[in-house]
Structures are given as C-alpha cells and as structure tokens.
Scaffold this motif. Structure first.
Motif, short mmCIF file in Angstrom:
data_model
loop_
_atom_site.label_atom_id
_atom_site.label_comp_id
_atom_site.label_asym_id
_atom_site.label_seq_id
_atom_site.Cartn_x
_atom_site.Cartn_y
_atom_site.Cartn_z
N PHE A 199 38.67 29.74 -36.77
CA PHE A 199 40.14 29.21 -37.90
C PHE A 199 40.93 28.69 -37.26
N GLN A 200 40.95 28.53 -35.36
CA GLN A 200 42.06 27.67 -34.85
C GLN A 200 40.92 25.94 -35.13
N TRP A 246 46.40 26.66 -37.24
CA TRP A 246 45.77 28.01 -37.69
C TRP A 246 45.68 28.46 -39.29
N ASP A 247 44.49 28.62 -39.83
CA ASP A 247 43.50 28.65 -41.45
C ASP A 247 43.52 29.76 -41.01
N PRO A 248 43.57 31.21 -41.08
CA PRO A 248 43.50 32.64 -41.23
C PRO A 248 42.31 32.66 -42.67
N SER A 249 41.95 31.10 -43.60
CA SER A 249 41.37 31.80 -44.82
C SER A 249 40.18 31.84 -44.27
N ALA A 250 40.11 31.32 -43.47
CA ALA A 250 38.34 31.58 -42.43
C ALA A 250 37.32 32.82 -42.43
N GLU A 289 48.91 29.94 -43.77
CA GLU A 289 48.45 29.05 -42.13
C GLU A 289 49.08 28.69 -41.26
#
Length: 93
Positions: A15-16, A50-54, A61
C-alpha cells in the motif's frame, strides 16, 4: 571534469508508493600531478503516498513530500584513496 545526471524512480510495495526525482552534479579538481579531489552534490524531491485501501482498512490516506539532499567528497592519489558521503542529509519523518 564535470558530470551531471537526473534520476527518476518509483517503487510500489503493498500500500506504499514512493517516487523520487533527483538531480546530481559532480566536479573534479587536479590539485597536483598525483592528487585529485572530487565533490558531488544531489538534490531532489521525494513523494510518499500511503493508501491502506489495498488492505481493506479505513485508516485514510497519508501523503507527504520531502526534500532529498546529499553530498560527498573523494580524494585519490597513486597510493591511496579516501571518500566520505552523506547520501541523504535530511531524513523524511
């Protein structure tokens, strides 16, 4: 003697997302017949996303931008060489 370059990179791990755009410049001086001193500098911009939706998480975000600065010196003779460098003078938080 002079040299210059441009480096563009992008890394995605999970997610990075980390991207960087850097330019560098170096110059060498002949101090005597047997001694040469070189110096190099680099500067650029780093972008961290950084997108933790994955991860299927609702943490939100996070994005940041930071400067990249580095420098180094290299001294060489016919008998030895020595160098010192700080590839990243400022560390992003």
């Amino acid at each position: 003697n002079n040299a210059a370059d441009l480096i563009v990179s992008h890394n995605k791990v999970g997610f990075q997302n980390i991207s960087s755009f850097m330019g560098s410049y170096s110059h060498a001086w002949t101090l005597s017949e047997n001694i040469r001193l070189s110096a190099g500098f680099r500067a650029g911009l780093g972008i961290y996303k950084w997108d933790p939706s994955a991860l299927n998480a609702s943490l939100g975000e996070a994005n940041s931008q930071y400067g990249i600065f580095g420098a180094g010196l290299h001294l060489d003779t016919k008998k030895f060489f020595v160098g010192v460098s700080l590839p990243q003078i400022v560390t992003p938080i």
